[in-house]
Design a protein around this motif. Structure first.
Motif, mmCIF file in Angstrom:
data_model
loop_
_atom_site.group_PDB
_atom_site.id
_atom_site.type_symbol
_atom_site.label_atom_id
_atom_site.label_comp_id
_atom_site.label_asym_id
_atom_site.label_seq_id
_atom_site.Cartn_x
_atom_site.Cartn_y
_atom_site.Cartn_z
ATOM 1 N N GLY A 90 0.789 -1.212 0.000
ATOM 2 C CA GLY A 90 0.000 0.000 0.000
ATOM 3 C C GLY A 90 0.824 1.266 0.000
ATOM 4 N N LEU A 91 2.151 1.137 0.047
ATOM 5 C CA LEU A 91 3.052 2.292 0.098
ATOM 6 C C LEU A 91 4.079 2.231 -1.020
ATOM 7 C CD1 LEU A 91 3.611 2.217 3.957
ATOM 8 C CD2 LEU A 91 2.223 3.881 2.724
ATOM 9 N N ASP A 92 3.697 1.658 -2.157
ATOM 10 C CA ASP A 92 4.646 1.494 -3.252
ATOM 11 C C ASP A 92 5.127 2.843 -3.777
ATOM 12 O OD1 ASP A 92 4.075 -1.274 -3.034
ATOM 13 O OD2 ASP A 92 2.342 -1.017 -4.318
ATOM 14 N N ALA A 93 4.205 3.788 -3.969
ATOM 15 C CA ALA A 93 4.599 5.105 -4.463
ATOM 16 C C ALA A 93 5.499 5.826 -3.462
ATOM 17 C CB ALA A 93 3.352 5.943 -4.753
ATOM 18 N N TYR A 94 5.215 5.671 -2.185
ATOM 19 C CA TYR A 94 6.046 6.311 -1.160
ATOM 20 C C TYR A 94 7.464 5.743 -1.184
ATOM 21 C CZ TYR A 94 7.716 7.592 3.506
ATOM 22 O OH TYR A 94 8.454 8.067 4.550
ATOM 23 N N ARG A 95 7.571 4.426 -1.288
ATOM 24 C CA ARG A 95 8.902 3.813 -1.329
ATOM 25 C C ARG A 95 9.671 4.234 -2.574
ATOM 26 N NH1 ARG A 95 8.686 -1.230 -2.146
ATOM 27 N NH2 ARG A 95 6.441 -1.609 -2.280
ATOM 28 N N ALA A 96 8.991 4.371 -3.698
ATOM 29 C CA ALA A 96 9.669 4.779 -4.922
ATOM 30 C C ALA A 96 10.200 6.207 -4.809
ATOM 31 C CB ALA A 96 8.705 4.655 -6.100
ATOM 32 N N VAL A 97 9.411 7.103 -4.247
ATOM 33 C CA VAL A 97 9.859 8.488 -4.099
ATOM 34 C C VAL A 97 11.016 8.570 -3.109
ATOM 35 C CG1 VAL A 97 9.156 10.791 -3.363
ATOM 36 C CG2 VAL A 97 7.616 9.399 -4.745
ATOM 37 N N ARG A 98 10.911 7.854 -2.010
ATOM 38 C CA ARG A 98 12.028 7.842 -1.057
ATOM 39 C C ARG A 98 13.283 7.272 -1.693
ATOM 40 N NH1 ARG A 98 11.026 8.053 4.479
ATOM 41 N NH2 ARG A 98 13.302 7.851 4.583
ATOM 42 N N ALA A 99 13.132 6.250 -2.532
ATOM 43 C CA ALA A 99 14.295 5.689 -3.217
ATOM 44 C C ALA A 99 14.917 6.700 -4.168
ATOM 45 C CB ALA A 99 13.895 4.425 -3.971
ATOM 46 N N GLY A 100 14.082 7.481 -4.880
ATOM 47 C CA GLY A 100 14.619 8.502 -5.762
ATOM 48 C C GLY A 100 15.422 9.551 -5.018
ATOM 49 N N LEU A 101 14.935 9.988 -3.868
ATOM 50 C CA LEU A 101 15.683 10.951 -3.064
ATOM 51 C C LEU A 101 16.975 10.345 -2.529
ATOM 52 C CD1 LEU A 101 12.722 12.528 -1.050
ATOM 53 C CD2 LEU A 101 13.957 13.555 -2.976
ATOM 54 N N GLU A 102 16.909 9.092 -2.114
ATOM 55 C CA GLU A 102 18.105 8.440 -1.578
ATOM 56 C C GLU A 102 19.149 8.223 -2.666
ATOM 57 O OE1 GLU A 102 20.684 6.911 1.118
ATOM 58 O OE2 GLU A 102 18.783 7.949 1.483
ATOM 59 N N ILE A 103 18.728 7.977 -3.898
ATOM 60 C CA ILE A 103 19.686 7.833 -5.001
ATOM 61 C C ILE A 103 20.485 9.117 -5.180
ATOM 62 C CG2 ILE A 103 19.829 7.653 -7.520
ATOM 63 C CD1 ILE A 103 17.612 5.577 -7.380
ATOM 64 N N GLN A 104 19.819 10.250 -5.105
ATOM 65 C CA GLN A 104 20.525 11.526 -5.250
ATOM 66 C C GLN A 104 21.553 11.713 -4.140
ATOM 67 O OE1 GLN A 104 20.034 12.933 -7.929
ATOM 68 N NE2 GLN A 104 17.916 12.790 -8.598
ATOM 69 N N ARG A 105 21.160 11.416 -2.900
ATOM 70 C CA ARG A 105 22.103 11.589 -1.787
ATOM 71 C C ARG A 105 23.247 10.583 -1.855
ATOM 72 N NH1 ARG A 105 17.173 12.535 1.116
ATOM 73 N NH2 ARG A 105 17.118 10.334 1.709
ATOM 74 N N ALA A 106 22.945 9.338 -2.237
ATOM 75 C CA ALA A 106 23.996 8.322 -2.313
ATOM 76 C C ALA A 106 25.030 8.666 -3.378
ATOM 77 C CB ALA A 106 23.370 6.955 -2.586
ATOM 78 N N LEU A 107 24.588 9.200 -4.512
ATOM 79 C CA LEU A 107 25.551 9.567 -5.551
ATOM 80 C C LEU A 107 26.390 10.764 -5.137
ATOM 81 C CD1 LEU A 107 23.360 9.121 -8.758
ATOM 82 C CD2 LEU A 107 25.188 7.631 -7.947
ATOM 83 N N ASP A 108 25.814 11.665 -4.340
ATOM 84 C CA ASP A 108 26.599 12.808 -3.860
ATOM 85 C C ASP A 108 27.642 12.373 -2.846
ATOM 86 O OD1 ASP A 108 25.166 14.498 -5.480
ATOM 87 O OD2 ASP A 108 23.740 15.083 -3.910
ATOM 88 N N ARG A 109 27.342 11.347 -2.056
ATOM 89 C CA ARG A 109 28.281 10.914 -1.018
ATOM 90 C C ARG A 109 29.392 10.023 -1.567
ATOM 91 N NH1 ARG A 109 23.375 9.911 1.965
ATOM 92 N NH2 ARG A 109 23.643 7.702 1.463
ATOM 93 N N ARG A 110 29.112 9.232 -2.604
ATOM 94 C CA ARG A 110 30.092 8.251 -3.074
ATOM 95 C C ARG A 110 31.013 8.881 -4.125
ATOM 96 N NH1 ARG A 110 28.887 2.140 -5.429
ATOM 97 N NH2 ARG A 110 31.063 1.665 -5.989
#
Length: 788
Positions: A90-110
């Motif tokens: 029931g939270l598929d869209a929420y998980r996808a948006v959180r994953a998109g934000l986390e991808i941006q932060r992970a690429l900035d850190r690595r």
């Protein structure tokens, strides 16, 4: 024929979680692409490009796995992932948006090879797709097919570098969970009209949930919870109160009302501190930090100087002056880093110290909404707080809301634990709630009767259906929020139980276990075992004494039916029709899978798309659309009540012409429609009286029509007299009870205040069913003695 050949024609689908290898599912698609990748690859050596791609793909894939996403394919330097392909929470869209934000932060850190900094655009779209369940894994190319995949790819092209943009459906699913603002509508390739786009700005909840709807039908639950909190304050014995129920039942609404209903006890003000647990919290100590914000009156947007000043005012007088500075610093670190960082490890202890000191002055209630979403760290915090308050004898209480499957984290004695279970509202309370919501929304209150069977007593569903209902007469569709909750409940089931539920949904509102066996090609008795489990665990289905089953939640039934592909629906329709013909009088009833039923002539609808026109179809199964005002369709598969061996033949006495092989009227073919509205303006009793006038066809295989038909002409003449007789019987202590399908059941007792005609009908019906050895009347009493 194995059912796995229905959708794909293949036999090698053993990895499928249930017999149908493909499903129509609402999924969320994430598409991430590197900004300026063409220019980057032009100036780098191919080996450097290869190393850069590996680092990039490893980073993105790791984030997607953390958020339970499935990498569907890699397209050059782009990644497409699916959320909710195999299982939805029931939270598929929420998980996808959180994953998109986390991808941006992970690429900035690595750090990337060659010191290159990658900027990525992410597009997220939600919509319906056909999913190959066996291929829904990492690298499963072509696992999903639908316009939603193209929309996500086109959407990311309009996003800013380092940003995440979402479609309208994703925005509606995450508006209360993630902060976002609207962008200018964009014209996507292939779309006729411009598409609304939102940019996600923060993963934090923009504001606490609002509870403006009326509270109806919860007076007893509210009084029980309030009494427990009052006793904890007066007796100085901490208590644990749990508000338990499924999603949409109104847990958060009751907690909100409880907070406003208990402001003081014996003239002493009660201090409340409430924390709301978001799904997949950003940090394990986030709810504890929210408790501190609620106590100190701090907002997320406040500058550090304001936060420090308000925390100092909070601990003033509660903590010794020597420890006040350290306590303020620990609380400030907790608010700044609630993700469990080493700098915030002293925050929970400082918060617990403040709460205990506050409880020594006045009653304190610590409330946690959606406790089942929280990390284990919150459970340990509450356990230590409750134990310390018990040891000191403080007037402190803990109120938690959660789903039924979650157990309380604290082993509290029974005399200090109260579990308030929230059940669905009754029909009267649901109608009151719907009328109030409709009036507030400016819509006719008469629509409440049409929405009543759809809501199924769930207050959360009521608001969603009212918002989705227009001013016309058309039946409202399944609201998105309701569909998400229903799909999440459906995916919690195992493969076989989900298959039985979806096959039952295809059969109609009511169905039998043998019919489910026939649709799925199972051995006799297999569906009965699975349906029995579904009726006993979390009751998703209920059954009557005639052996018929019904899915409790109409939204669950609709969501289960919508999951079936068109080819599967057509095959189910063909098998249901064969089953109906084989079990009709004079037909051949199959005794085993692939038995005599296989010798029946095939109906030329196998593999074809069901005709959406509801005027020429039988009631073999229900489809997604039905005409307005059409009568609720019943399953074409004959119920046990229409068989000579079933007690349900009592109903045929008062509903002549209704049954397998007797009612030749074309019926609606849509999905199980829960509405009971009829096109005939007369009520159900007059419709039943009209059926009396048509008479009963002689049936030599049963005998009871011949016994009753000669009696009725002597009781009354004319349709109006029959209607009056039926009404008189229904008013006399309700010996004849109208049911939802317009029929009336056999009375158990002779009416004492009925007229001669009404009493004669009752006596005639009871005499006609007497003399059937080995049968017990449906009302459970002794078999009536036959009267000459």
């Amino acid at each position: 024929m194995p059912l796995s050949t229905i959708a794909t024609g293949r036999e090698d689908v053993t990895a499928s979680p249930w017999p149908v290898p493909e499903e129509r599912r609402v999924v969320t698609v994430l598409f991430a692409d590197i900004v300026g990748s063409t220019a980057l690859t032009e100036r780098l050596d191919p080996e450097d490009v290869r190393a850069l791609q590996r680092a990039y793909f490893d980073t993105v894939a790791g984030v997607l796995r953390h958020w339970h996403g499935v990498v569907e394919k890699y397209v050059g330097d782009a990644v497409m992932a699916l959320f909710g392909a195999r299982r939805s929470d029931g939270l598929d869209a929420y998980r996808a948006v959180r994953a998109g934000l986390e991808i941006q932060r992970a690429l900035d850190r690595r750090p990337m090879p060659g010191g290159v900094r990658l900027r990525v655009r992410v597009g997220v779209a939600t919509g319906e797709a056909v999913v190959d369940l066996a291929a829904a894994h990492d690298g499963g190319h072509a696992a999903a097919s639908g316009a939603v995949t193209t929309t996500a790819a086109r959407l990311q092209e309009y996003g800013p570098a380092g940003g995440v943009v979402v479609c309208a459906a994703t925005h509606r699913a995450t508006a209360d969970l993630i902060e976002q603002h609207a962008l200018a509508p964009v014209a996507l390739a292939g779309k006729v009209l411009p598409v609304d786009v939102w940019r996600v700005t923060s993963p934090d909840r923009p504001r606490p949930p609002r509870h403006e709807g009326p509270l109806v039908g919860r007076r007893r639950e509210l009084a029980t919870a309030r009494d427990q909190l009052v006793r904890a304050a007066r007796e100085h014995r901490p208590r644990w109160v749990s508000l338990v129920g499924p999603d949409g039942i109104g847990r958060s609404r009751l907690l909100h009302e409880l907070r406003h209903a208990l402001r003081e006890v014996d003239g002493v003000a009660v201090r409340w501190c409430v924390a709301h647990c978001p799904p997949y919290p950003q940090g394990p100590l986030g709810p504890v930090a929210e408790l501190v914000r609620d106590l100190a009156g701090v907002r997320d947007s406040d500058p550090p100087a304001v936060v420090h000043r308000r925390l100092a005012a909070l601990v003033d007088g509660l903590v010794a002056p020597a420890r006040a500075t350290a306590t303020v610093e620990a609380l400030a670190a907790l608010l700044a880093t609630p993700d469990g960082a080493p700098t915030a490890t002293g925050g929970p202890a400082a918060c617990r110290q403040v709460l205990l000191a506050l409880a020594a002055r006045q009653p304190v209630v610590v409330a946690v909404d959606d406790l089942d979403r929280a990390a284990p760290e919150l459970g340990r915090f509450l356990r230590a707080l409750f134990a310390a308050a018990t040891l000191r004898g403080l007037p402190l209480a803990v109120v938690a809301t959660h789903r039924p499957h979650r157990a309380d984290p604290v082993p509290v004695p029974d005399d200090r634990r109260c579990r308030v279970a929230l059940a669905p509202l009754g029909a009267v309370d649901t109608g009151r709630l719907l009328r109030r919501l409709l009036t507030r929304a400016g819509r006719p209150a008469a629509l409440a009767g049409r929405l009543l069977p759809l809501v199924a007593g769930m207050p959360g569903y009521a608001g969603a259906y009212v918002a989705a209902t227009g001013d016309g007469d058309r039946e409202p569709g399944l609201p998105e929020a309701v569909r998400r909750a229903a799909c999440a409940r459906l995916d919690l089931l195992g493969g076989e139980r989900r298959a039985a539920l979806m096959a039952g949904a295809a059969l109609g509102v009511r169905f039998t276990a043998p019919a489910v066996d026939r649709l799925l090609g199972w051995a006799p008795g297999r569906a009965a075992t699975l349906l029995g489990r579904l009726a006993g665990e979390d009751p998703l289905v209920r059954h009557d004494r005639h052996g018929r089953y019904e899915i409790v939640d109409p939204a669950l039934r609709r969501a289960a039916y919508d999951r079936l592909p068109r080819t599967v629906r057509a095959e189910f329709s063909r098998r249901a029709e064969q089953w109906r013909r084989s079990t009709a009088p004079g037909g051949v009833e199959p005794t085993r899978a692939g038995g005599p039923g296989a010798r029946l002539a095939a109906i030329p609808t196998a593999g074809a798309v069901p005709d959406p026109t509801p005027t020429t179809r039988s009631n073999a199964m229900a489809g997604p659309e039905r005409p307005t005002g059409a009568r609720t369709a019943t399953a074409a598969v004959p119920d046990a009540a229409r068989d000579d061996r079933a007690i349900g033949t009592h109903r045929d006495l008062v509903t002549p012409g209704v049954g397998a092989g007797r009612d030749r009227r074309a019926r609606s073919s849509g999905p199980p429609a829960p509405s009971t509205r009829t096109a005939n303006p007369r009520d159900a009793r007059h419709q039943t009286a009209d059926r009396f006038d048509r008479g009963w066809p002689p049936r030599s295989d049963r005998g009871h029509p011949q016994a009753v038909a000669p009696i009725l002409p002597r009781l009354a003449t004319g349709p109006r007299r029959h209607a009056r007789t039926s009404d008189a019987v229904a008013r006399s202590d309700r010996p004849l009870r109208p049911v939802a399908d317009g029929r009336e059941r056999l009375p158990s007792l002779l009416p004492g205040r009925a007229g001669r005609g009404a009493s004669a009908v009752v006596v005639a019906l009871r005499q006609a069913t007497a003399g059937r050895p080995g049968r017990t009347p449906w009302h459970g009493g002794p078999a009536p003695r036959r009267v000459a």
